[in-house]
Design a protein around this motif. Structure first.
Motif, PDB file in Angstrom:
ATOM      1  N   ASN A  16       8.208 -10.388   0.290  1.00  0.00           N
ATOM      2  CA  ASN A  16       7.495  -9.813   1.185  1.00  0.00           C
ATOM      3  C   ASN A  16       8.330  -8.860   1.427  1.00  0.00           C
ATOM      4  N   ASN A  17       7.690  -7.369   1.980  1.00  0.00           N
ATOM      5  CA  ASN A  17       7.977  -6.288   1.444  1.00  0.00           C
ATOM      6  C   ASN A  17       7.452  -5.117   2.891  1.00  0.00           C
ATOM      7  N   ALA A  18       6.682  -5.845   3.139  1.00  0.00           N
ATOM      8  CA  ALA A  18       6.400  -5.074   4.321  1.00  0.00           C
ATOM      9  C   ALA A  18       7.541  -4.828   5.760  1.00  0.00           C
ATOM     10  N   ASP A  77      -2.360  -8.829   8.013  1.00  0.00           N
ATOM     11  CA  ASP A  77      -1.221  -7.578   9.347  1.00  0.00           C
ATOM     12  C   ASP A  77       0.007  -8.984   9.174  1.00  0.00           C
ATOM     13  N   VAL A  78       0.871  -8.226   9.164  1.00  0.00           N
ATOM     14  CA  VAL A  78       1.959  -9.743   8.664  1.00  0.00           C
ATOM     15  C   VAL A  78       2.379 -10.421  10.400  1.00  0.00           C
ATOM     16  N   ARG A  79       2.100 -10.046  11.611  1.00  0.00           N
ATOM     17  CA  ARG A  79       2.145 -10.227  12.403  1.00  0.00           C
ATOM     18  C   ARG A  79       1.252 -11.110  12.708  1.00  0.00           C
ATOM     19  N   ALA A 124      -1.143  -6.732   0.006  1.00  0.00           N
ATOM     20  CA  ALA A 124      -1.512  -7.183   0.843  1.00  0.00           C
ATOM     21  C   ALA A 124      -0.910  -5.476   1.698  1.00  0.00           C
ATOM     22  N   ASP A 125      -1.258  -5.047   2.301  1.00  0.00           N
ATOM     23  CA  ASP A 125      -1.205  -4.415   3.614  1.00  0.00           C
ATOM     24  C   ASP A 125      -2.328  -4.168   4.659  1.00  0.00           C
ATOM     25  N   ILE A 126      -1.706  -3.884   5.858  1.00  0.00           N
ATOM     26  CA  ILE A 126      -2.378  -3.530   6.793  1.00  0.00           C
ATOM     27  C   ILE A 126      -3.510  -1.699   7.017  1.00  0.00           C
ATOM     28  N   TYR A 129      18.889   3.177   0.928  1.00  0.00           N
ATOM     29  CA  TYR A 129      17.764   4.104   1.818  1.00  0.00           C
ATOM     30  C   TYR A 129      16.664   5.156   0.300  1.00  0.00           C
ATOM     31  N   ILE A 130      15.764   4.644   0.298  1.00  0.00           N
ATOM     32  CA  ILE A 130      14.847   4.749  -0.650  1.00  0.00           C
ATOM     33  C   ILE A 130      13.861   6.393  -0.345  1.00  0.00           C
ATOM     34  N   ASP A 131      13.357   6.913  -1.281  1.00  0.00           N
ATOM     35  CA  ASP A 131      12.617   7.753  -1.472  1.00  0.00           C
ATOM     36  C   ASP A 131      11.309   6.857  -0.755  1.00  0.00           C
ATOM     37  N   THR A 132      11.178   6.903  -0.052  1.00  0.00           N
ATOM     38  CA  THR A 132       9.449   6.395   0.364  1.00  0.00           C
ATOM     39  C   THR A 132       9.570   7.115   1.645  1.00  0.00           C
ATOM     40  N   PRO A 133       8.448   6.716   2.133  1.00  0.00           N
ATOM     41  CA  PRO A 133       7.661   7.792   3.375  1.00  0.00           C
ATOM     42  C   PRO A 133       8.173   7.186   4.593  1.00  0.00           C
ATOM     43  N   GLY A 151       1.065  -1.262   0.120  1.00  0.00           N
ATOM     44  CA  GLY A 151      -0.118   0.426  -0.198  1.00  0.00           C
ATOM     45  C   GLY A 151       0.865   0.844  -0.460  1.00  0.00           C
ATOM     46  N   SER A 152       2.264   0.993  -0.723  1.00  0.00           N
ATOM     47  CA  SER A 152       2.908   1.957   0.002  1.00  0.00           C
ATOM     48  C   SER A 152       4.134   1.975  -0.424  1.00  0.00           C
ATOM     49  N   GLY A 153       5.246   2.871  -0.967  1.00  0.00           N
ATOM     50  CA  GLY A 153       6.601   2.384  -1.152  1.00  0.00           C
ATOM     51  C   GLY A 153       7.292   1.692  -2.127  1.00  0.00           C
ATOM     52  N   ILE A 154       8.287   1.345  -1.448  1.00  0.00           N
ATOM     53  CA  ILE A 154       9.022  -0.065  -2.055  1.00  0.00           C
ATOM     54  C   ILE A 154       7.587  -0.951  -2.507  1.00  0.00           C
ATOM     55  N   GLY A 155       6.589  -1.359  -1.980  1.00  0.00           N
ATOM     56  CA  GLY A 155       6.005  -2.357  -1.929  1.00  0.00           C
ATOM     57  C   GLY A 155       4.496  -2.087  -2.937  1.00  0.00           C
ATOM     58  N   ALA A 161      18.366  -2.835  16.305  1.00  0.00           N
ATOM     59  CA  ALA A 161      17.236  -3.667  16.207  1.00  0.00           C
ATOM     60  C   ALA A 161      16.687  -4.357  14.988  1.00  0.00           C
ATOM     61  N   TYR A 162      16.315  -3.110  14.167  1.00  0.00           N
ATOM     62  CA  TYR A 162      16.375  -2.877  12.427  1.00  0.00           C
ATOM     63  C   TYR A 162      17.640  -4.084  12.161  1.00  0.00           C
ATOM     64  N   VAL A 163      19.031  -3.513  12.576  1.00  0.00           N
ATOM     65  CA  VAL A 163      19.821  -4.585  12.075  1.00  0.00           C
ATOM     66  C   VAL A 163      19.552  -5.925  12.125  1.00  0.00           C
TER      67      VAL A 163
HETATM   68  N1  LIG Z   1      12.639   3.065   2.500  1.00  0.00           N
HETATM   69  C1  LIG Z   1      14.307   2.813   2.438  1.00  0.00           C
HETATM   70  O1  LIG Z   1      14.816   3.499   2.995  1.00  0.00           O
HETATM   71  C2  LIG Z   1      14.650   1.647   2.771  1.00  0.00           C
HETATM   72  C3  LIG Z   1      15.642   1.018   2.707  1.00  0.00           C
HETATM   73  C4  LIG Z   1      15.951  -0.092   3.060  1.00  0.00           C
HETATM   74  C5  LIG Z   1      15.054  -1.542   3.706  1.00  0.00           C
HETATM   75  N2  LIG Z   1      13.964  -0.720   3.097  1.00  0.00           N
HETATM   76  C6  LIG Z   1      12.159  -2.092   3.278  1.00  0.00           C
HETATM   77  O2  LIG Z   1      11.439  -2.279   2.026  1.00  0.00           O
HETATM   78  C7  LIG Z   1      10.450  -2.489   2.572  1.00  0.00           C
HETATM   79  C8  LIG Z   1       9.229  -1.572   2.438  1.00  0.00           C
HETATM   80  O3  LIG Z   1       9.627   0.137   3.164  1.00  0.00           O
HETATM   81  P1  LIG Z   1       9.390   1.094   2.000  1.00  0.00           P
HETATM   82  O4  LIG Z   1      10.326   2.695   2.033  1.00  0.00           O
HETATM   83  O5  LIG Z   1       8.751   1.186   1.509  1.00  0.00           O
HETATM   84  O6  LIG Z   1       8.364   1.803   3.343  1.00  0.00           O
HETATM   85  P2  LIG Z   1       6.676   2.234   3.763  1.00  0.00           P
HETATM   86  O7  LIG Z   1       7.221   2.342   4.723  1.00  0.00           O
HETATM   87  O8  LIG Z   1       6.556   3.291   2.551  1.00  0.00           O
HETATM   88  O9  LIG Z   1       6.423   1.220   3.358  1.00  0.00           O
HETATM   89  C9  LIG Z   1       5.535   0.070   4.363  1.00  0.00           C
HETATM   90  C10 LIG Z   1       4.346  -1.120   4.584  1.00  0.00           C
HETATM   91  O10 LIG Z   1       4.429  -1.511   4.802  1.00  0.00           O
HETATM   92  C11 LIG Z   1       3.032  -1.837   5.957  1.00  0.00           C
HETATM   93  N3  LIG Z   1       3.274  -2.391   7.143  1.00  0.00           N
HETATM   94  C12 LIG Z   1       4.561  -2.025   8.087  1.00  0.00           C
HETATM   95  N4  LIG Z   1       3.340  -2.812   9.568  1.00  0.00           N
HETATM   96  C13 LIG Z   1       2.616  -3.626   8.217  1.00  0.00           C
HETATM   97  C14 LIG Z   1       1.671  -5.144   8.636  1.00  0.00           C
HETATM   98  N5  LIG Z   1       2.228  -5.418  10.299  1.00  0.00           N
HETATM   99  N6  LIG Z   1       1.028  -5.587   8.226  1.00  0.00           N
HETATM  100  C15 LIG Z   1       1.095  -5.008   7.242  1.00  0.00           C
HETATM  101  N7  LIG Z   1       2.063  -3.929   6.180  1.00  0.00           N
HETATM  102  C16 LIG Z   1       2.017  -3.737   7.591  1.00  0.00           C
HETATM  103  C17 LIG Z   1       2.748  -0.639   5.951  1.00  0.00           C
HETATM  104  O11 LIG Z   1       1.242   0.246   6.039  1.00  0.00           O
HETATM  105  C18 LIG Z   1       3.398   0.303   4.359  1.00  0.00           C
HETATM  106  O12 LIG Z   1       2.438   0.598   3.289  1.00  0.00           O
HETATM  107  C19 LIG Z   1      10.647  -2.511   4.479  1.00  0.00           C
HETATM  108  O13 LIG Z   1      10.744  -3.864   4.697  1.00  0.00           O
HETATM  109  C20 LIG Z   1      11.930  -2.006   5.123  1.00  0.00           C
HETATM  110  O14 LIG Z   1      11.953  -2.303   5.786  1.00  0.00           O
HETATM  111  C21 LIG Z   1      13.414   0.305   3.250  1.00  0.00           C
END
Ligand SMILES: NC(=O)c1ccc[n+]([C@@H]2O[C@H](COP(=O)([O-])OP(=O)(O)OC[C@H]3O[C@@H](n4cnc5c(N)ncnc54)[C@H](O)[C@@H]3O)[C@@H](O)[C@H]2O)c1
Length: 253
Positions: free
Chosen positions: A88-90, A62-64, A35-37, A192-196, A14-18, A159-161
């Protein structure tokens, strides 16, 4: 088109990379379970796909929640006739639930639990649901979105690492378990990617982050999606258990 007649699902679409990956899979001919929360975000991605002439379905996941993954996979199989591709991107960003960046021993338990719960367990629950359906379809391709933080660390991101190193472990473990059954599993490591996800960073911080990459800029979500398409496609038929950075040179330094 690289994914004609394939059925795909993307978490966090629903956002960004996904979103970029879901729209790109559809552009290449796949039917995509988005799929998205965040239901509204998922619906918006579906609208973008449909406006471009593609086929997609929004799904609240909700991927949890392990059982919700089973429901999502079941829906893809029912509506699209099988499952061939899963991404698997969430994920949550480095600050976890609180948005605080601290040395490892000061990491709040709630931040640890949030990051491991979504970024690592969320991928395991996805694999657990997706793999049986893909074996039923005769094999397929899974793409896990890790991070450059699957290979290295920065201060105050413990934790992220850890979660992203874990995603790489899951990727390799699943790849070796299922390679004989024509199921490929790979990981992408975005810089680092330009997303929300970077929305909390002000202009000065964004400029500093851009400067950490030899190319001198942030990446675009579409630059991740292009590799996700190739890995999902039959063009990558000898590629499994691999990790590909897409990072403007970040890891080369
Ligand atoms: N943006 C970056 O700089 C960057 C860098 C490296 C890796 N990533 C990874 O790329 C992936 C996507 O990140 P992004 O930058 O597009 O971020 P984003 O915040 O734009 O998108 C993340 C999406 O995941 C969804 N999400 C969050 N928790 C969820 C849950 N419990 N169940 C289902 N969906 C859930 C959010 O609703 C959102 O739509 C992530 O795994 C992130 O760690 C991002």
């Amino acid at each position: 088109m690289l994914l004609t007649d394939k059925s795909a699902m993307v978490t966090g679409a629903g956002s960004g990379i996904g979103r970029a990956i879901a729209t790109s899979y559809a552009r290449e001919g796949a039917a995509v379970l988005v799929a998205d929360i965040d239901r509204a975000g998922a619906r918006e991605t579906v609208s973008l796909i449909e406006a471009a002439g593609g086929r997609a379905l929004a799904f609240a996941l909700d991927v949890r929640q392990p059982e919700q993954h089973l429901d999502a996979v079941g829906e893809a199989v029912k509506r699209f006739g099988g499952l061939h591709i899963a991404c698997n991107n969430a994920g949550l960003g480095g600050g976890g639930a609180s948005g605080r960046y601290l040395p490892l021993a000061e990491t709040a338990l709630e931040d640890w639990d949030a990051l491991i719960g979504v970024n690592l367990s969320g991928v395991f629950y996805g694999l657990r649901a997706q793999i049986p359906a893909m074996l039923q379809a005769g094999g397929g391709s899974i793409v896990n979105i890790a991070s450059v933080m699957a290979q290295t660390a920065r201060p105050n991101l413990g934790a992220y690492v850890s979660s992203k190193h874990g995603v790489l472990g899951l990727t390799r473990a699943a790849a070796v378990d299922y390679a004989p059954q024509k199921l490929r599993v790979n990981a992408i490591g975005p810089g680092y990617i330009d997303t929300p996800m970077l929305a909390r960073a002000d202009a000065g911080k964004r400029a500093a982050i851009a400067g950490w990459h030899p190319v001198g800029r942030l990446g675009e979500a579409q630059e991740i999606a292009e590799l996700a398409v190739w890995l999902a496609s039959d063009r990558a038929s000898f590629v499994t258990g691999a990790y590909y950075p897409v990072d403007g040179g970040y890891l080369a330094q």
